[in-house]
Design an enzyme around this catalytic site. Structure first.
Site, PDB file in Angstrom:
ATOM      1  N   GLU A  50       0.946  -1.396  -0.034  1.00 50.68           N
ATOM      2  CA  GLU A  50      -0.253  -0.039   0.025  1.00 50.68           C
ATOM      3  C   GLU A  50       0.913   1.475   0.031  1.00 50.68           C
ATOM      4  OE1 GLU A  50      -0.743  -2.700   2.502  1.00 50.68           O
ATOM      5  OE2 GLU A  50      -2.837  -3.004   1.607  1.00 50.68           O
ATOM      6  N   PHE A 112     -11.769  -6.429  14.305  1.00 51.09           N
ATOM      7  CA  PHE A 112     -10.604  -7.444  13.746  1.00 51.09           C
ATOM      8  C   PHE A 112      -9.774  -6.079  12.486  1.00 51.09           C
ATOM      9  CE2 PHE A 112      -9.227  -9.235   9.701  1.00 51.09           C
ATOM     10  CZ  PHE A 112      -7.971  -9.923   9.320  1.00 51.09           C
ATOM     11  N   GLN A 113      -8.509  -5.845  12.343  1.00 53.71           N
ATOM     12  CA  GLN A 113      -8.062  -4.685  11.150  1.00 53.71           C
ATOM     13  C   GLN A 113      -8.893  -3.897  11.716  1.00 53.71           C
ATOM     14  OE1 GLN A 113      -8.268  -6.507   7.194  1.00 53.71           O
ATOM     15  NE2 GLN A 113      -6.373  -7.379   8.251  1.00 53.71           N
ATOM     16  N   LYS A 162     -17.542  -0.378   6.778  1.00 57.09           N
ATOM     17  CA  LYS A 162     -17.506  -1.577   5.589  1.00 57.09           C
ATOM     18  C   LYS A 162     -20.147  -1.204   5.823  1.00 57.09           C
ATOM     19  CE  LYS A 162     -17.528  -5.711   3.898  1.00 57.09           C
ATOM     20  NZ  LYS A 162     -16.915  -6.837   4.108  1.00 57.09           N
ATOM     21  N   MET A 477      24.744   8.943   1.179  1.00 56.31           N
ATOM     22  CA  MET A 477      24.408  10.096   2.035  1.00 56.31           C
ATOM     23  C   MET A 477      24.731   9.948   3.284  1.00 56.31           C
ATOM     24  SD  MET A 477      24.243  13.735   1.440  1.00 56.31           S
ATOM     25  CE  MET A 477      22.739  14.453   0.296  1.00 56.31           C
TER      26      MET A 477
HETATM   27  C1  LIG Z   1      12.634   5.707   4.559  1.00 55.66           C
HETATM   28  C2  LIG Z   1      13.921   6.254   4.751  1.00 55.66           C
HETATM   29  N1  LIG Z   1      14.567   5.783   5.742  1.00 55.66           N
HETATM   30  C3  LIG Z   1      16.169   6.927   6.195  1.00 55.66           C
HETATM   31  C4  LIG Z   1      16.697   7.911   5.769  1.00 55.66           C
HETATM   32  C5  LIG Z   1      17.348   8.236   5.580  1.00 55.66           C
HETATM   33  N2  LIG Z   1      18.637   8.397   4.436  1.00 55.66           N
HETATM   34  C6  LIG Z   1      18.652   9.576   3.770  1.00 55.66           C
HETATM   35  S1  LIG Z   1      19.530   9.437   2.338  1.00 55.66           S
HETATM   36  C7  LIG Z   1      20.496   7.684   2.748  1.00 55.66           C
HETATM   37  C8  LIG Z   1      21.130   6.572   2.318  1.00 55.66           C
HETATM   38  C9  LIG Z   1      20.801   6.822   0.927  1.00 55.66           C
HETATM   39  O1  LIG Z   1      21.074   5.502   0.409  1.00 55.66           O
HETATM   40  P1  LIG Z   1      21.070   5.014  -1.643  1.00 55.66           P
HETATM   41  O2  LIG Z   1      19.470   4.903  -1.425  1.00 55.66           O
HETATM   42  O3  LIG Z   1      21.972   4.144  -1.481  1.00 55.66           O
HETATM   43  O4  LIG Z   1      21.362   6.523  -2.222  1.00 55.66           O
HETATM   44  P2  LIG Z   1      22.463   6.979  -1.820  1.00 55.66           P
HETATM   45  O5  LIG Z   1      22.885   7.977  -1.154  1.00 55.66           O
HETATM   46  O6  LIG Z   1      23.915   6.534  -1.774  1.00 55.66           O
HETATM   47  O7  LIG Z   1      22.554   7.940  -3.457  1.00 55.66           O
HETATM   48  C10 LIG Z   1      19.526   7.130   4.012  1.00 55.66           C
HETATM   49  C11 LIG Z   1      19.845   6.113   4.553  1.00 55.66           C
HETATM   50  C12 LIG Z   1      15.355   8.577   4.381  1.00 55.66           C
HETATM   51  N3  LIG Z   1      15.808   9.532   3.859  1.00 55.66           N
HETATM   52  N4  LIG Z   1      14.097   7.329   3.974  1.00 55.66           N
END
Ligand SMILES: Cc1ncc(C[n+]2csc(CCOP(=O)(O)OP(=O)(O)O)c2C)c(N)n1
Lengths: 580, 163
Positions: A50, A112-113, A162, A477
C-alpha cells in the site's frame, strides 16, 4: 435510483474524472472492489504494497497536476499508506485516500483490522473524514477532492466503514461545494503587489527564489514572463526545479545545502529577495541567523502560515502564484516600470564571476564510473526531455544538479519528507499518466530496495520505465555525513549482501543491465532508452566514495559552502550538527 | 505575552483533537482550553489561553485558521474584552477557621456552596489572576481540592464573533 455506498464511491470517482486508482483490497473495502469490478470507467492498479499505492498516486499527481487516488482496506492497509500520505503532505501534493473501516457498530471495539485511521493520519493530512452515514458520502467525497486540490494542496483521507458501503441512498453528486470554514485566498492584495513591484524595480542586487508552489499552481508561464521582463537572476529550490528553464542564462542553479555557488552567494548578497511559492525550509536557508543579511524580502504564497514562519518578511502577499505574478506583470507594464539596468549589469558581472567558479565541476575518471557522469549522459541521451523521478540520497542531489529541467512537472522527488522508496512507484504513476514519454527513476541500491516489489506491478500494467541505479554499495548520503562529521566511522552505512540486480530485474520479467566502465555508460543508456516497451534496470557500479558538492555544512550560512577538491570539509560546531 | 483566543469550530467529531494536535505537534503551549456548544448547533466555541512571543502568536493564529474545521477566530487580547473563569475550591473549615474563611470568600465575592462540620466549598468567578489571588490568600495547607473551568471570554462593545 438508489445506489449502495460502494457504488457511490465509484460513481464519485468517475464524476471527478479519475482515470486511475492505486490500491489493494481487503475485507473492509470489498464492497467497493465489487463495485469497481462492474464498471470500466475507473481503472484500478493493483500495487504490491500500500505504500507503493500512495507513492504511485503521488507520482501521477505530480506529473499531471490532477489528484492521485488511493483505495485501501482498514487497519494494516491504511497504516501501510501512512508514509506515502506524509510524503504527499510535506510536498503539498493533491491526493485522496479512501480507506475501508470496520462497520460503524464495531468502531471502538478493537475489532479485527480496526485502527483509528482518522487519528493516525490526522497530523499528516490536510484534512480527513469519517463517513458514518451513506447520505453524507457523495458530499464528503466532493469535499475531499475540493480540499485536496485547492489552496495549498494536500492529501485528504476518507475513512469508510463497511456498513456505509453497503447501505443505499439516492446518488446526487454536488456540482459545486461551498464550505464556510474553507475558502483559500487566490487573488493577491493589489496594494501589496504594487509595493512589491516598486521595491523590485529599485533593487540593485535582486534575486528571485522560487519553490514547489510555482509548479503546484501551474505558475511557470507567468514566472518566466516576469523573470525575463526584469532580467533578474533566478534560483529554484529542489522542489521548484523546472518551473524556470534550467538551461536559461538567467537561471543560476538550485540553491541550498547542495546548491550552486552562484545561487547561494547571490542569495547571501542580494538586497531584494523575491520568494515565490517557497517556504524557507532549513535545507535552503542554512543557519537562519545568517540568511540573506542584507535583503528586504517579498514573499508570495497561497498559505498564510508559510509567511514569516521561519524568516520575517517585509512584503507578504497571500495569493495563488500565477494570479499574483500576472498582476505584477500588469503593474510593471501599465506603469512602464523598468529595473535599474546599470545596477543590474554590475550585479550580473558579480554573479558571472561566481559562476566561473564552476561549482559543479567534478573529477572525471576513465576507470571508475562517476555518478555525476551518468546523469550528464542521461541528460544528453534523453535530450533533457524525460520525466525524472528519484529516491533519496546522493543520487537525488546529483539528479537535481546535473539534469537541467526545462519544464515543470518533469522532476519528481520527495523533497520534504525525504522518503527512500518513493522513486520507483512514483515513476510508475508518472508513466501511466504519460505513456509516450520517457520516464526514468534515478535511485540508489539502498532506496530501490525499499519498494522493489512494485517491479511486479510495473510488469502487470506495462509501465516501461528506466531505472538508473547509482550503485555505490553504500547508503551514500549517510556515509558522506559520517565521513565529514563522524571521522569516517561508517556505522551501518555499508550495504552488504546486495542482490544481483540484473537477475532480479529478469526474475520480475524486466531487462537487467550491469554497467561497470565509464566507457559503457552512454551506450548502455542509449540501448535501454531504445527499448521502448520494457522496463530496464540499469545497475551502474559507481565510485563508492564520491561526495555531493557543493555543500553547506550543517549550521552554516549560504556564503559558507564548500567546493569539491578545493575546500577541506571540516566538522561544524556542535549546534550546527544538532540543527540539521 | 498571554493571549486568549476565541475560536468558532464546526461541531464535528475530532475538531477538538485537531486543535489539540496542532498545539502538541508544533510545540505551542496551552494554558487552558474550554469548549462547548453554542446557540447554533452546528458550531462549538472554544476559548484557548496560550503564551508566546508575537511571532509565535501570529503563527498560532495562522495555523488555527488553516484547520479546515475552524470557521472563525479572534484574539481577544487584541482589544477590550471580558475574561471569566470559574473555580470551585474545597477548604478546611474547622471551628477556629470558619469566620476567617468566610471573610476571605466575601472579599473575593465568592459564594459558599456547600458546608460540612469541617469544610467549605466555595465558588469564585473572575479573571484568572483573581482566582490565583484567592488561592494564594488561602493557607496552602487548608486547601483540600481545587477545580477550575479554564478561561472563557468575550469582546467588549458591539464586536461579536459569529459564523
Ligand atoms: C525511509 C528512509 N529511511 C532512512 C532515510 C535516511 N537516509 C537518507 S539518504 C540515505 C541513504 C540512501 O542510500 P541510497 O539509496 O543507496 O542512495 P545514495 O545516497 O547512495 O545515492 C538514508 C538511509 C531516508 N531518507 N528515508
Amino acid at each position: 435510483m438508489e445506489l449502495t455506498g460502494a457504488e457511490i464511491v465509484v460513481r464519485c470517482l468517475k464524476e471527478e474524472g479519475v482515470d486511475y486508482v492505486f490500491g489493494y483490497p481487503g475485507g473492509a473495502i470489498l464492497h467497493v472492489y465489487d463495485a469497481l469490478y462492474k464498471q470500466d470507467a475507473v481503472k484500478h492498479i493493483l500495487v504490491r504494497h500500500e505504500q507503493g499505492a500512495a507513492h504511485a498516486a503521488d507520482g501521477y499527481a505530480r506529473a499531471t497536476g490532477r489528484p492521485g487516488v488511493v483505495l485501501v482496506t482498514s487497519g494494516p492497509g491504511l497504516t501501510n499508506t501512512v508514509t506515502g500520505i506524509a510524503t504527499a503532505y510535506l510536498d503539498s501534493v493533491p491526493m485522496v485516500v479512501i480507506c475501508g473501516q470496520v462497520p460503524t457498530k464495531l468502531i471502538g471495539n478493537d475489532a479485527f483490522q480496526e485502527v483509528d485511521s482518522v487519528g493516525i493520519t490526522r497530523p499528516c493530512v490536510k484534512h480527513n473524514f469519517l463517513v458514518k452515514d451513506v447520505t453524507q458520502l457523495a458530499e464528503t467525497i466532493k469535499k475531499a477532492f475540493f480540499i485536496a486540490t485547492t489552496g495549498r494542496p494536500g492529501p485528504v483521507v476518507v475513512d469508510l466503514p463497511k456498513d456505509v458501503t453497503a447501505a443505499k441512498t439516492e446518488f446526487n453528486y454536488p456540482k459545486k461545494i461551498k464550505m464556510r470554514s474553507y475558502s483559500p485566498t487566490v487573488k493577491g492584495h493589489t496594494g501589496q503587489i504594487r509595493k512589491a513591484v516598486e521595491l523590485m524595480v529599485e533593487a540593485k542586487r535582486p534575486m528571485i527564489y522560487t519553490g514547489g508552489g510555482v509548479i503546484l499552481s501551474d505558475g511557470s508561464k507567468e514566472l518566466i514572463e516576469l523573470t525575463r521582463m526584469l532580467s533578474f537572476p533566478i534560483t529554484n529550490t529542489l522542489m521548484g526545479l523546472g518551473a524556470y528553464p534550467g538551461t536559461d542564462p538567467q537561471f543560476v542553479g538550485m540553491l541550498g545545502m547542495h546548491g550552486t555557488y552562484e545561487a547561494n552567494l547571490a542569495m547571501h548578497h542580494c538586497d531584494v529577495l523575491v520568494a515565490i511559492g517557497a517556504r524557507f525550509d532549513d535545507r535552503v536557508t542554512g543557519d537562519i541567523a545568517k540568511f540573506c543579511p542584507e535583503a528586504r524580502i517579498i514573499h508570495v504564497d497561497i498559505d498564510p502560515s508559510s509567511i514569516s514562519k521561519n524568516v520575517k518578511v517585509d512584503i507578504p502577499i497571500v495569493g495563488s502564484v500565477p494570479n499574483v505574478l500576472r498582476t505584477m506583470i500588469e503593474v510593471l507594464r501599465e506603469n512602464n516600470l523598468k529595473p535599474n539596468s546599470d545596477a543590474l549589469a554590475q550585479w550580473w558581472k558579480q554573479i558571472d564571476e561566481w559562476r566561473a567558479v564552476d561549482s559543479l565541476r567534478y573529477q572525471h575518471s576513465d576507470t571508475i564510473i562517476k555518478p555525476q557522469f551518468v546523469l550528464e549522459k542521461l541528460y544528453e541521451v534523453t535530450n533533457g526531455q524525460a520525466i525524472i523521478t528519484s529516491d533519496v540520497g546522493q543520487h537525488q542531489m546529483w539528479a537535481a544538479q546535473y539534469y537541467h529541467f526545462d519544464q515543470p512537472r518533469q522532476w519528481i522527488n520527495s523533497g520534504g519528507l525525504g522518503t527512500m522508496g518513493f522513486g520507483l512507484p512514483a515513476a510508475m504513476g508518472a508513466k501511466l499518466a504519460f505513456p509516450e514519454r520517457d520516464v526514468v527513476c534515478v535511485t540508489g541500491e539502498g532506496s530501490i530496495q525499499m519498494m522493489l516489489q512494485e517491479l511486479a506491478t510495473m510488469l502487470q500494467y506495462h509501465t516501461p520505465v528506466k531505472i538508473v541505479n547509482l550503485n555505490n554499495r553504500y547508503l551514500g548520503m549517510v556515509r558522506q555525513w559520517q565521513e565529514f562529521f563522524y571521522e569516517k566511522r561508517y556505522s551501518m552505512s555499508y550495504m552488504e549482501a546486495l542482490p544481483d540486480f540484473v537477475k532480479l530485474a529478469e526474475a520480475y520479467g524486466h531487462v537487467g543491465m550491469l554497467i561497470e566502465r565509464p566507457s559503457d555508460v552512454e551506450n548502455a543508456l542509449r540501448k535501454a532508452l531504445a527499448i521502448k516497451d520494457r522496463t530496464v534496470f540499469l545497475d551502474f557500479l559507481t565510485d563508492p566514495e564520491e561526495n555531493v558538492f557543493p555543500m553547506i555544512p550543517a549550521g552554516g550560512g549560504q556564503n559558507e559552502l564548500l567546493l569539491a577538491g578545493r575546500d577541506k570539509m571540516v566538522s561544524t560546531h556542535e549546534e550546527g550538527m544538532v540543527l540539521v | 505575552m498571554r493571549h486568549i483566543i476565541s475560536i468558532l469550530l464546526e461541531n464535528e467529531a475530532g475538531a477538538l483533537c485537531r486543535v489539540a494536535n496542532l498545539f502538541s505537534a508544533r510545540g505551542y503551549n496551552i494554558e487552558s482550553l474550554t469548549v462547548a456548544p453554542t446557540e447554533d448547533a452546528s458550531l462549538s466555541r472554544m476559548t484557548l489561553v496560550t503564551r508566546g512571543s508575537d511571532d509565535i502568536i501570529e503563527q498560532i493564529v495562522k495555523q488555527l485558521n488553516k484547520l479546515i474545521d475552524v470557521v472563525k477566530l479572534s484574539d481577544l487580547t487584541e482589544g477590550g474584552h471580558i475574561e471569566r473563569e470559574l473555580m470551585l475550591i474545597k477548604v478546611k473549615a474547622h471551628d477556629g477557621q470558619r469566620a476567617e474563611m468566610h471573610r476571605l470568600a466575601e472579599i473575593f465575592r465568592g459564594r459558599i456552596l456547600d458546608v460540612t462540620d469541617n469544610t467549605f466549598t466555595i465558588e469564585v468567578t473572575g479573571a484568572s489572576d483573581k482566582l490565583d489571588g484567592f488561592l494564594s490568600a488561602v493557607n496552602h495547607d487548608d486547601i483540600l481540592e481545587v477545580v477550575r473551568s479554564g478561561v472563557t471570554g468575550i469582546a467588549r462593545g458591539q464586536k461579536a464573533l459569529h459564523a
